[in-house]
Every structure is written in C-alpha cells, then in structure tokens.
Design a protein around this motif. Structure first.
Motif, short mmCIF file in Angstrom:
data_model
loop_
_atom_site.label_atom_id
_atom_site.label_comp_id
_atom_site.label_asym_id
_atom_site.label_seq_id
_atom_site.Cartn_x
_atom_site.Cartn_y
_atom_site.Cartn_z
N ASP A 190 0.84 -1.19 0.00
CA ASP A 190 0.00 0.00 0.00
C ASP A 190 0.88 1.25 0.00
O ASP A 190 0.75 2.10 -0.87
CB ASP A 190 -0.93 0.01 1.22
N HIS B 171 -1.64 -5.07 7.15
CA HIS B 171 -2.63 -4.03 6.82
C HIS B 171 -3.72 -3.94 7.89
O HIS B 171 -4.15 -2.84 8.27
CB HIS B 171 -3.26 -4.31 5.45
N GLN C 125 -7.71 4.72 4.37
CA GLN C 125 -7.44 3.28 4.41
C GLN C 125 -8.74 2.47 4.31
O GLN C 125 -8.80 1.47 3.60
CB GLN C 125 -6.69 2.92 5.69
N THR D 162 -5.20 -0.92 -3.12
CA THR D 162 -4.14 -0.29 -2.34
C THR D 162 -3.95 1.12 -2.90
O THR D 162 -4.51 1.45 -3.95
CB THR D 162 -2.81 -1.06 -2.44
#
Length: 289
Positions: free
Chosen positions: A121, A136, A211, A220
């Motif tokens: 990401d 993540h 996010q 991402t």
C-alpha cells in the motif's frame, strides 16, 4: 546467530525517527491525560472514574499492540528470485532487478525496505516499514485505536483545563475534593499534549478514512493510481477495463479483517479476470510512459 540477527533487526526497526516520534506522542498524551484525570476523576474515587480509566488505558494498550504488530510483523515480502509456477506466465509480470525475481501480482518494490512487498500500500515512516498484505489489518486497527484514544484524551484534557482555569469557582461553589491545580510546567505539558491529541485526530483520522475507503474497494494506494490511469487510457470500444480484485464491499472487508487471507501471491478475482489482469495493465502503462 539467527537470534542476534532478529534482535538487531528489531532494534534497527524501532530506533528510527518515525517510531520514536510516534511513541513519544503516545507517551505524552497518555501521561498528561492520566495526570490530569487523576485530579478531577480519580480511578478509585468512583465507579465512573474507574470505568473511564479502564476504557482509556484499553485504547492505549490496543494502540501500542497494533503499532508493534504492524511494525515487527511486517507487510510480507516476496522471496528473492520468485517466479510463477508456469513459465508462460512470465510475460505478464514485471521483473525486479533488485530482488532478481519477478514481482508477484499486487507486489511492488520498496526502495526503503529494499524488497518486493506483498500487496504494497505504502511505506509508512511511523512504523518504519511498509503497510502491506500481512500487517494491513494491524496498521488500520492502530489508526482506529489511536484516533479513538485521542478523542477520549481531548475531552478529558479540555475538561481538566477548564476546571484548572476556573479553580476559584470550583473551590467556593463546586467540588472541593477534586480540584485541578496546574503549575507552569504541567500546564505547558497539558496544552502541548492537547495540541498533539487534536492533531492526531485530524491527521490520523484522515488517514484511517482513506485506508477504509481503499479496503472496502479491495485496492491499495498504488493500485488506486493504476486504476485511475487504466480508466483514462484509450482502448478499443469493446475492451473495457475491469478491476479484478473488487469482490463486493463485505468480502473485500473480509480479505483484510480480522486477519489477512491467502499467501500474498495469488488472489481471488472477479469472474472474467485472471491473476494477471492488473499486471498486464501495468505493463501497458509502462510502455505508454
């Protein structure tokens, strides 16, 4: 020897300006909030005071836990010299000269980590590593807990400052048992910590929303840029670009939470797409550039 390397790697990871500043911010806000709250809402003074401290310390603990898990757990790296099982699929992938292998689908090379990162990401200086496939979820939980903890701290610090600035009123007409006394140094530290807490709510809160947005789309930050370029690229009328990894918001969420699914090398894709739909698009964009 392996244990020494692990310890040295961990020390190198944490003794960097990013994690050190992050820990300093957490420490400052936590200690100032506990110091302030202990005067007007002591943990042993009432059931509400006890509950307040349990909630606040739980948020601090969750923030630190997910921070360290994201940092030390890492994003997951593609093995040096990796290539797909079938030789005919090599033409669909980019070759990484640094790792001397092929970039797996959704993987990208990070110059700071010096590795190809699974489902990369971005590289986050605050955890001194990349946010990727394996960390993540912990990274997102860290953002969420940090924002909730700082919202809690902001309210407590504002109440404490209000009581400190109206000390005479509380002394004569209010609660004399829980007066807030602040000398110059604690006052400066409290105001500084309040500024940090508000800054975290705004900055980290914005990052958390970003996010969550990309997680719900199963993208991402890098893939979002690729998709934007792919949708604007000229192509034959019947040839429509389909993002291969968006499986619906609920399944997209389950791909990350509570723990990441899969090996980080192969991914579930929508009907009509293959493992190399997006990598082929990347190769086309590279040729255009």
């Amino acid at each position: 020897m392996a244990l020494c390397e692990i310890i040295m790697s961990a020390l190198k990871r944490i003794f960097h300006w990013g994690p050190l500043i992050a820990l300093f911010i957490i420490k400052s806000i936590t200690f100032s909030t506990l110091y302030m709250t202990s005067m007007f809402l002591p943990p042993l003074g009432s059931l509400w005071g006890c509950f307040n401290h349990i909630v606040f310390l739980s948020l601090v603990g969750c923030t630190l836990y997910n921070f360290f898990m994201a940092m030390f757990g890492g994003p997951g790296f593609v093995h040096f010299g990796w290539k797909p099982a079938k030789e005919e699929n090599l033409k669909f992938l980019q070759y990484c000269t640094f790792c001397e292998g092929y970039k797996a689908p959704r993987a990208h090379h990070c110059r700071k980590c010096k590795r190809c990162v699974m489902k990369m990401d971005h590289h986050c200086p605050w955890i001194n590593t990349c946010c990727g496939h394996k960390n993540h979820a912990h990274f997102t939980f860290f953002l969420f807990c940090a924002v909730c903890g700082c919202c809690h701290a902001t309210v407590l610090l504002i109440i404490g400052l209000y009581r400190a600035f109206h000390l005479s009123w509380y002394f004569y007409y209010g609660d004399r048992e829980h007066l807030v006394y602040l000398t110059l140094y604690p006052l400066v530290c409290t105001v500084f910590s309040l500024g940090l807490a508000i800054g975290v709510v705004i900055a980290v809160g914005g990052l958390f929303l970003i996010q969550m947005k990309i997680i719900l789309k199963n993208e991402t930050s890098i893939e979002n840029w690729i998709v934007t370029k792919a949708l604007s690229r000229a192509r034959p009328e019947k040839q429509k670009f389909i993002y291969p990894y968006s499986l619906g918001w609920w399944q997209n969420l389950q791909e990350v939470f509570p723990l990441p699914k899969g090996d980080g090398l192969t991914w579930p894709v929508v009907k009509g797409c293959s493992q190399y739909t997006l990598t082929m698009e990347q190769l086309c964009l590279d040729l255009l550039n």
